[in-house]
Write a protein that holds these residues in place. Sequence first.
Motif, PDB file in Angstrom:
ATOM      1  N   ALA A   1      78.703  40.282 -15.101  1.00 13.45           N
ATOM      2  CA  ALA A   1      78.647  39.276 -14.079  1.00 13.45           C
ATOM      3  C   ALA A   1      77.720  40.050 -12.661  1.00 13.45           C
ATOM      4  O   ALA A   1      77.954  41.469 -13.130  1.00 13.45           O
ATOM      5  CB  ALA A   1      79.870  39.446 -13.523  1.00 13.45           C
ATOM      6  N   ARG A   2      78.306  39.498 -11.458  1.00 17.26           N
ATOM      7  CA  ARG A   2      77.667  40.076 -10.501  1.00 17.26           C
ATOM      8  C   ARG A   2      78.940  41.216 -10.060  1.00 17.26           C
ATOM      9  O   ARG A   2      79.414  40.163  -9.372  1.00 17.26           O
ATOM     10  CB  ARG A   2      77.054  39.444  -9.993  1.00 17.26           C
ATOM     11  CG  ARG A   2      76.115  38.519 -10.123  1.00 17.26           C
ATOM     12  CD  ARG A   2      75.052  37.994  -8.726  1.00 17.26           C
ATOM     13  NE  ARG A   2      73.395  37.474  -9.419  1.00 17.26           N
ATOM     14  CZ  ARG A   2      72.321  37.672  -9.461  1.00 17.26           C
ATOM     15  NH1 ARG A   2      72.525  38.960  -9.163  1.00 17.26           N
ATOM     16  NH2 ARG A   2      71.552  37.412  -9.997  1.00 17.26           N
ATOM     17  N   ALA A   3      78.416  42.195  -9.010  1.00 16.70           N
ATOM     18  CA  ALA A   3      79.614  42.996  -9.226  1.00 16.70           C
ATOM     19  C   ALA A   3      79.703  42.547  -7.308  1.00 16.70           C
ATOM     20  O   ALA A   3      78.712  42.736  -5.971  1.00 16.70           O
ATOM     21  CB  ALA A   3      79.030  44.659  -9.064  1.00 16.70           C
ATOM     22  N   SER A   4      80.934  42.232  -7.149  1.00 16.56           N
ATOM     23  CA  SER A   4      80.918  42.183  -5.682  1.00 16.56           C
ATOM     24  C   SER A   4      81.775  43.130  -4.708  1.00 16.56           C
ATOM     25  O   SER A   4      82.069  43.790  -3.528  1.00 16.56           O
ATOM     26  CB  SER A   4      81.725  41.457  -5.282  1.00 16.56           C
ATOM     27  OG  SER A   4      82.942  40.276  -5.899  1.00 16.56           O
ATOM     28  N   LYS A   5      82.762  44.155  -5.199  1.00 19.85           N
ATOM     29  CA  LYS A   5      83.670  45.265  -5.065  1.00 19.85           C
ATOM     30  C   LYS A   5      83.741  46.209  -6.442  1.00 19.85           C
ATOM     31  O   LYS A   5      83.481  45.953  -6.790  1.00 19.85           O
ATOM     32  CB  LYS A   5      84.875  44.494  -5.011  1.00 19.85           C
ATOM     33  CG  LYS A   5      85.316  43.142  -3.846  1.00 19.85           C
ATOM     34  CD  LYS A   5      86.564  42.878  -3.803  1.00 19.85           C
ATOM     35  CE  LYS A   5      87.164  42.159  -2.466  1.00 19.85           C
ATOM     36  NZ  LYS A   5      87.898  41.469  -2.429  1.00 19.85           N
ATOM     37  N   SER A   6      84.133  47.318  -5.906  1.00 21.59           N
ATOM     38  CA  SER A   6      84.087  48.116  -6.949  1.00 21.59           C
ATOM     39  C   SER A   6      85.924  48.113  -7.288  1.00 21.59           C
ATOM     40  O   SER A   6      86.556  47.019  -7.140  1.00 21.59           O
ATOM     41  CB  SER A   6      85.047  49.976  -5.756  1.00 21.59           C
ATOM     42  OG  SER A   6      83.294  49.940  -5.232  1.00 21.59           O
ATOM     43  N   GLY A   7      86.021  48.265  -8.852  1.00 22.23           N
ATOM     44  CA  GLY A   7      87.439  48.106  -9.739  1.00 22.23           C
ATOM     45  C   GLY A   7      86.661  48.144 -10.893  1.00 22.23           C
ATOM     46  O   GLY A   7      85.882  48.803 -11.370  1.00 22.23           O
ATOM     47  N   HIS A   8      87.397  47.650 -11.682  1.00 22.86           N
ATOM     48  CA  HIS A   8      88.412  47.954 -13.106  1.00 22.86           C
ATOM     49  C   HIS A   8      87.903  46.574 -14.519  1.00 22.86           C
ATOM     50  O   HIS A   8      87.932  45.146 -13.802  1.00 22.86           O
ATOM     51  CB  HIS A   8      89.266  48.941 -13.579  1.00 22.86           C
ATOM     52  CG  HIS A   8      89.836  49.711 -12.589  1.00 22.86           C
ATOM     53  ND1 HIS A   8      89.431  51.292 -13.453  1.00 22.86           N
ATOM     54  CD2 HIS A   8      90.687  49.910 -11.777  1.00 22.86           C
ATOM     55  CE1 HIS A   8      90.083  51.882 -12.842  1.00 22.86           C
ATOM     56  NE2 HIS A   8      90.428  51.246 -11.381  1.00 22.86           N
ATOM     57  N   TRP A   9      86.547  46.664 -15.047  1.00 23.33           N
ATOM     58  CA  TRP A   9      86.604  45.937 -15.761  1.00 23.33           C
ATOM     59  C   TRP A   9      87.052  45.913 -17.347  1.00 23.33           C
ATOM     60  O   TRP A   9      87.968  47.079 -17.818  1.00 23.33           O
ATOM     61  CB  TRP A   9      85.023  45.783 -16.566  1.00 23.33           C
ATOM     62  CG  TRP A   9      84.132  45.631 -14.751  1.00 23.33           C
ATOM     63  CD1 TRP A   9      83.884  46.811 -13.753  1.00 23.33           C
ATOM     64  CD2 TRP A   9      83.421  43.988 -14.088  1.00 23.33           C
ATOM     65  NE1 TRP A   9      82.948  46.038 -12.556  1.00 23.33           N
ATOM     66  CE2 TRP A   9      83.245  44.429 -12.627  1.00 23.33           C
ATOM     67  CE3 TRP A   9      83.252  42.924 -14.620  1.00 23.33           C
ATOM     68  CZ2 TRP A   9      82.317  43.689 -12.195  1.00 23.33           C
ATOM     69  CZ3 TRP A   9      82.984  41.957 -14.062  1.00 23.33           C
ATOM     70  CH2 TRP A   9      82.084  42.572 -12.324  1.00 23.33           C
ATOM     71  N   ARG A  10      87.220  44.374 -17.941  1.00 17.01           N
ATOM     72  CA  ARG A  10      87.556  45.172 -19.418  1.00 17.01           C
ATOM     73  C   ARG A  10      87.572  43.389 -20.063  1.00 17.01           C
ATOM     74  O   ARG A  10      86.907  42.363 -19.063  1.00 17.01           O
ATOM     75  CB  ARG A  10      89.778  45.054 -19.265  1.00 17.01           C
ATOM     76  CG  ARG A  10      89.917  43.985 -18.860  1.00 17.01           C
ATOM     77  CD  ARG A  10      91.646  44.148 -19.094  1.00 17.01           C
ATOM     78  NE  ARG A  10      92.378  42.404 -18.592  1.00 17.01           N
ATOM     79  CZ  ARG A  10      93.695  42.512 -18.198  1.00 17.01           C
ATOM     80  NH1 ARG A  10      93.538  44.183 -18.574  1.00 17.01           N
ATOM     81  NH2 ARG A  10      94.477  41.759 -18.316  1.00 17.01           N
ATOM     82  N   ALA A  11      87.375  43.957 -21.405  1.00 20.41           N
ATOM     83  CA  ALA A  11      87.449  42.218 -22.437  1.00 20.41           C
ATOM     84  C   ALA A  11      89.072  41.508 -22.251  1.00 20.41           C
ATOM     85  O   ALA A  11      89.293  42.317 -23.018  1.00 20.41           O
ATOM     86  CB  ALA A  11      86.716  42.549 -23.067  1.00 20.41           C
TER      87      ALA A  11
END
Length: 458
Positions: free
Chosen positions: A207-217
Amino acid sequence: MVKRIRVAVVAALGIATLVAGPVTTASAGTNNVDPAVSSVSVNPNPIVVKGSETVKVVFTAETKDNASKVTGVIKPELGVETGFELAKDADLGSGKARWKYSKDFNRQSAPIKWTFRAVVGSSTVSTEFSVKQVYETDFDDIAAAPSVVDEGEWVTLSGVFRQNGASGWAVVPNARVHLAFRPLGGSYSRLPGSVETNGQGKFWLKARASKSGHWRAEYDGSSTRLGARSETDRVDVRAKARSSRIVGFGAGPGWVTEGDRLSVRGLLQLDAQHGWEGYRGQKVAILFRADGSSRWDQVDSGWTNRDGRFDVDVTARRSGHWRAEFRGADGVKGSSSDTDHVTVRKPEPAPEPERAASRVISFNASPEPVRYRKYLRFTGKLQVDDGGWEGYRAKVALYFKATSSKKWRYVKITTANGSGRLYTKTMAYGSGYWKFVFKGDDDFHGDSSRSDYVRVKR
């Protein structure tokens, strides 16, 4: 003749009746009904075992005609039988009774069809039930890369999907996995698109990043697997380069003797969302250009504190200009301060002329204590011995030593009036000791006031 035959028949019938009487009585004695099973049930059915939980299953049989014992047997479709005795649970009247037996089913219970039968003597009633295993699932090796990206660039979240099946943990192929994101200070939302795991249970979501943050499945679960959410991995997104500035720059004292220490200080600020704010933890270079030269040379460097302030001590060698330079950071432009000139005097080779004594008295710093970033006020009096103690107009420096430091730092210059009275003020940033220092001049020796401790409250 006819009469004799009729009598004979009657006699014969009488004999038959006499004989039949005992037989009928005997038959009534052997007409007792044997106890039997009337119905059986399994609760719950189907038996659904979720993850590592244990499900208590109740096997029930109802009997009639005064059964005294009920034997139960369960058997998986492809396994061996297990027998047990049911316990009487309730007397239902008229020789009827209810019998029960409880057994725990868990992750080791085969997920197939089973049979339960209850046996009372030669009477047997059976029913089928099924076991469904809904296995625990989890994600391993979760990683979002790269860990720092520019706004709009791709982020890839990878990992491995597993389930805790009958044989333990193993990878799961062809499972559909979704991507979710939570911006800093926000909540999770699922992004469009999903992928299936490959033959080794691995997956890659982009996915394209637009903001700092946390990713999960995320996995939604199925009839045989529980849903799962992975651990999170943070990605920082660099926004468009922001501006910085250095304000309040100064090098002092403004006049020193060669070899003296100078304090070079200032405040580095960042153009943030709500205006200018201190930029902490950044390296600032200290540069010097000697009088008559056009070249700037780096002399030292320092780091900003949590308020964005820096304070670097350097040795004065020549007269010239000083400035500070911030060379930028990820997403932040560099900046440079104004310049400040310091005059450096050569030590006098000739013996010092005879000078009179001086003293700094009545020094006081107030209020005590003082709140953080509120003004401290300093008073005192400079006197010289000119045939008696009298006030003296001259420049006096204010110095500060933090509680945790062994070194006095120059703060600012103030001037005593004609009566020798001193007054100045400055903001308080930390607890410590304060004092006035008169360096002396051609006529009078220097002197230092007593130190005064002030605690700063936050």
